[in-house]
Scaffold this motif. Sequence first.
Motif, short mmCIF file in Angstrom:
data_model
loop_
_atom_site.label_atom_id
_atom_site.label_comp_id
_atom_site.label_asym_id
_atom_site.label_seq_id
_atom_site.Cartn_x
_atom_site.Cartn_y
_atom_site.Cartn_z
N ASN A 129 -8.72 -7.59 -8.13
CA ASN A 129 -9.38 -8.42 -7.12
C ASN A 129 -8.42 -9.37 -6.41
OD1 ASN A 129 -11.84 -7.26 -7.83
ND2 ASN A 129 -12.29 -8.84 -9.35
N LEU A 130 -7.14 -9.26 -6.73
CA LEU A 130 -6.17 -10.20 -6.15
C LEU A 130 -6.11 -10.07 -4.63
CD1 LEU A 130 -4.09 -12.35 -6.96
CD2 LEU A 130 -2.37 -10.53 -7.04
N HIS A 131 -6.43 -8.89 -4.10
CA HIS A 131 -6.36 -8.68 -2.64
C HIS A 131 -7.30 -9.63 -1.90
CE1 HIS A 131 -10.23 -6.52 -2.40
NE2 HIS A 131 -9.93 -6.09 -3.63
N ARG A 132 -8.36 -10.10 -2.57
CA ARG A 132 -9.30 -11.02 -1.93
C ARG A 132 -8.68 -12.39 -1.70
NH1 ARG A 132 -14.51 -9.68 -5.85
NH2 ARG A 132 -14.66 -7.44 -5.35
N GLU A 133 -7.64 -12.71 -2.47
CA GLU A 133 -6.99 -14.02 -2.35
C GLU A 133 -5.79 -13.99 -1.41
OE1 GLU A 133 -6.07 -15.66 -6.21
OE2 GLU A 133 -7.64 -14.48 -7.18
N ILE A 134 -5.41 -12.78 -0.94
CA ILE A 134 -4.19 -12.64 -0.15
C ILE A 134 -4.53 -12.49 1.33
CG2 ILE A 134 -2.10 -11.28 0.18
CD1 ILE A 134 -2.37 -10.30 -2.68
N PRO A 135 -4.27 -13.51 2.15
CA PRO A 135 -4.57 -13.41 3.59
C PRO A 135 -3.54 -12.59 4.36
CG PRO A 135 -3.71 -15.58 3.08
CD PRO A 135 -3.83 -14.87 1.78
N LEU B 100 3.88 -0.20 -11.01
CA LEU B 100 3.94 -0.88 -9.72
C LEU B 100 3.12 -0.12 -8.68
CD1 LEU B 100 7.70 -1.93 -9.58
CD2 LEU B 100 5.73 -3.44 -9.85
N ARG B 101 3.19 1.19 -8.71
CA ARG B 101 2.43 1.98 -7.74
C ARG B 101 0.93 1.83 -7.99
NH1 ARG B 101 5.80 4.68 -4.63
NH2 ARG B 101 7.87 5.26 -5.42
N GLU B 102 0.54 1.85 -9.25
CA GLU B 102 -0.87 1.65 -9.55
C GLU B 102 -1.32 0.24 -9.17
OE1 GLU B 102 -3.98 1.84 -13.35
OE2 GLU B 102 -1.88 2.42 -13.60
N TYR B 103 -0.46 -0.75 -9.42
CA TYR B 103 -0.77 -2.14 -9.11
C TYR B 103 -1.00 -2.32 -7.61
CZ TYR B 103 -0.30 -7.26 -9.26
OH TYR B 103 -0.52 -8.61 -9.15
N THR B 104 -0.09 -1.76 -6.80
CA THR B 104 -0.21 -1.92 -5.35
C THR B 104 -1.36 -1.07 -4.78
OG1 THR B 104 1.48 -0.18 -5.08
CG2 THR B 104 2.22 -2.47 -5.05
N ALA B 105 -1.68 0.04 -5.44
CA ALA B 105 -2.78 0.87 -4.95
C ALA B 105 -4.11 0.15 -4.99
CB ALA B 105 -2.85 2.16 -5.77
N HIS B 106 -4.27 -0.78 -5.96
CA HIS B 106 -5.52 -1.53 -6.07
C HIS B 106 -5.61 -2.67 -5.05
CE1 HIS B 106 -7.29 0.36 -9.57
NE2 HIS B 106 -6.15 0.29 -10.21
N SER B 107 -4.54 -2.91 -4.32
CA SER B 107 -4.53 -4.08 -3.41
C SER B 107 -5.16 -3.79 -2.06
CB SER B 107 -3.08 -4.54 -3.21
OG SER B 107 -2.36 -3.58 -2.44
N ARG B 108 -5.58 -2.54 -1.81
CA ARG B 108 -6.21 -2.16 -0.54
C ARG B 108 -5.32 -2.50 0.65
NH1 ARG B 108 -12.67 -3.47 -1.40
NH2 ARG B 108 -12.82 -2.47 -3.46
N GLY B 109 -4.05 -2.20 0.49
CA GLY B 109 -3.09 -2.38 1.58
C GLY B 109 -2.51 -3.76 1.70
N LYS B 110 -2.95 -4.71 0.87
CA LYS B 110 -2.43 -6.08 0.98
C LYS B 110 -1.05 -6.22 0.32
CE LYS B 110 -5.73 -8.17 3.17
NZ LYS B 110 -6.51 -9.24 2.54
N ILE B 111 -0.72 -5.32 -0.61
CA ILE B 111 0.58 -5.38 -1.29
C ILE B 111 1.30 -4.05 -1.03
CG2 ILE B 111 1.78 -5.69 -3.47
CD1 ILE B 111 -0.63 -7.16 -4.53
N ARG B 112 2.53 -4.15 -0.56
CA ARG B 112 3.33 -2.97 -0.25
C ARG B 112 4.48 -2.86 -1.25
NH1 ARG B 112 7.68 -1.52 3.55
NH2 ARG B 112 8.06 -3.75 3.77
N LEU B 113 4.75 -1.64 -1.70
CA LEU B 113 5.82 -1.40 -2.67
C LEU B 113 6.97 -0.66 -2.02
CD1 LEU B 113 6.97 -1.36 -5.58
CD2 LEU B 113 5.76 0.81 -5.91
N VAL B 114 8.18 -1.16 -2.27
CA VAL B 114 9.41 -0.51 -1.82
C VAL B 114 10.33 -0.37 -3.02
CG1 VAL B 114 11.38 -0.63 -0.27
CG2 VAL B 114 9.17 -1.51 0.48
N VAL B 115 10.85 0.84 -3.22
CA VAL B 115 11.80 1.09 -4.31
C VAL B 115 13.15 1.41 -3.69
CG1 VAL B 115 12.33 2.46 -6.35
CG2 VAL B 115 9.95 1.96 -5.79
N ARG B 116 14.17 0.66 -4.09
CA ARG B 116 15.50 0.82 -3.50
C ARG B 116 16.56 0.91 -4.59
NH1 ARG B 116 15.89 -3.57 1.52
NH2 ARG B 116 14.36 -2.54 2.89
N ASP B 117 17.58 1.67 -4.28
CA ASP B 117 18.78 1.71 -5.12
C ASP B 117 19.72 0.62 -4.59
OD1 ASP B 117 21.04 2.15 -6.56
OD2 ASP B 117 21.24 4.27 -6.06
N PRO B 118 20.09 -0.36 -5.41
CA PRO B 118 20.95 -1.46 -4.93
C PRO B 118 22.27 -0.97 -4.33
CG PRO B 118 20.08 -1.96 -7.10
CD PRO B 118 19.75 -0.53 -6.83
#
Length: 548
Positions: A47-53, A80-98
């Motif tokens: 439900n965190l997406h409800r708090e993220i404007p 992380l992918r599962e976590y961001t999937a529940h955000s309904r687009g409010k949280i975006r995940l990027v994976v990078r090799d430093p």
Amino acid sequence: MTKKQITIITILSVIAFILALLVSGRYWFRMDLTKNKAYTISQVSRNLHREIPDPVTITYYLSNKLRTVVPAPGEIEDMLREYTAHSRGKIRLVVRDPVRAGLEMAERYGLQARQVPVVEQDQTSLITVYSGIVIEYLDKIDVLPWVISTDTLEYDLTSRIRSMVTDTERWIAVIVGDSFRQWSEHFGYLDMTLADAGYRVRLIAPGEEIPDNTPALFVLGGMEDLDEWALYRIDRYIQLGGKVLFAVKGVYVDTIYGTIEARNLLDLGLLDMIASYGVIVRNELALDRNALTLQYQARSPHGGLQFRIVRYPLWIGIPGDKGNEKHPVTSGFKGLDLYWSSPLEIQVDDGIEASVLFSSTPQAWSMRENFHTSPEVSYMLEMEANQTRGEKILGVSLAGVFHSFFTGAPKPQREGFELPDMPDLARASRIIVIGDTDFATNMINATQAIKNMEFLLRAADWLVSDDDIIGIRNRQQQTGRFDKIAEPEQRSAAMRFSQILNVGIIPLFVIAAGLIRASRRSRVMRSSQTAETEPAEAEKTEGEENEL
């Protein structure tokens, strides 16, 4: 079915498969069979997406080389992918090799490089890798410098994102009350634990003003050093709705010079103030049969020095089942290690909610007089055992509106300074009292009691009112203990039952099963022989009848 129908069905099947792949990142089903649902994203995170404007970006900097060494990065990325999937687009995940993104970027964020051993062609070498997370929200940035486990990952993400969105800094004020202790020298593990959890620590000297907006306060010791001026500051903070953890004991034990000699403390008012809130810290030492081991140096009969390891009843191991499962701080309690702790007694006023957080086993007792603490005279430790035997309360929480300790008394005076007045109306507050100070110090290194730090972190979360955040911590993976049954009688009963079950019942069951199976086989064989004999006899009888 015609060829045209087959072609249409095939095309539709391919389209359905492609569409299923496209939505699989947002919708899926997974079974979590762990007892505390450790691998399921909690409701508060869902439900965190409800708090993220505005959008949040999570960047996982992961060295590709690390993927081939340990499986943890894959588990972290999946979570992380599962976590961001529940955000309904409010949280975006990027994976990078430093390495590909540029090491200067990783260093700019403060990500920590680690060296990991790798075995290739019978040779061991060290490789430098990164596994850190950067959280970005508007112009705010928070960093998890090194992540190699999913144990606290959801807690770290949710707590930090919420703080960034609400623009509230997570910090704890600390008063080191004992003059012979220093924060950096004696509380290093606690400092590191709070920092890793995203808390900033602000040290407040005894008697210094406590800011009204302080989320929570830790008071560590101070029975002989916190005077009325310092106590007034703490009491006023509580009247304003401040939340406090008191880690105090009623008996002084010398741990600085290593003599472990004990004596009564001269209370300047700290214990009296805590008692006015509803918890009496006894001027006693608690001991328990469920004791930890102590290693110390002693003289051998020949005059040399030797190391000895003994069970030391003054070091109490609080079992996990002695925690209050109904309280957010001790739900999923893993136990605590206490060193020379004092028993507590609850005497609260009406309107105050008091809860026992944890207690000793029923095989505990108290030392009230002649404080003998030497491990070499174990019989002296049990002189009062028969008179004081019983379960001891060692941790308590209070919630409600507390009366001021300074009600009806003049404000303490100090030349050139004046204390502010108490508020006209007290606000609801929370208080935790632990009958030990050493359990929060670096002494935990003696028994590897990292669980002490986990408890203090949960206490901090509860004091700042993040009850749902504590719920995430309670869902972490939990490892069972071989010594979970601490009480000798229950342990003996469990051992006897185990012996009877494994040595008696199970073998008898196997023997009985074998006999039953053998009996059934015999009956089947006899039935078969009877079935074969009856046709032969029937033919013989028929032949005899024909002859007649």
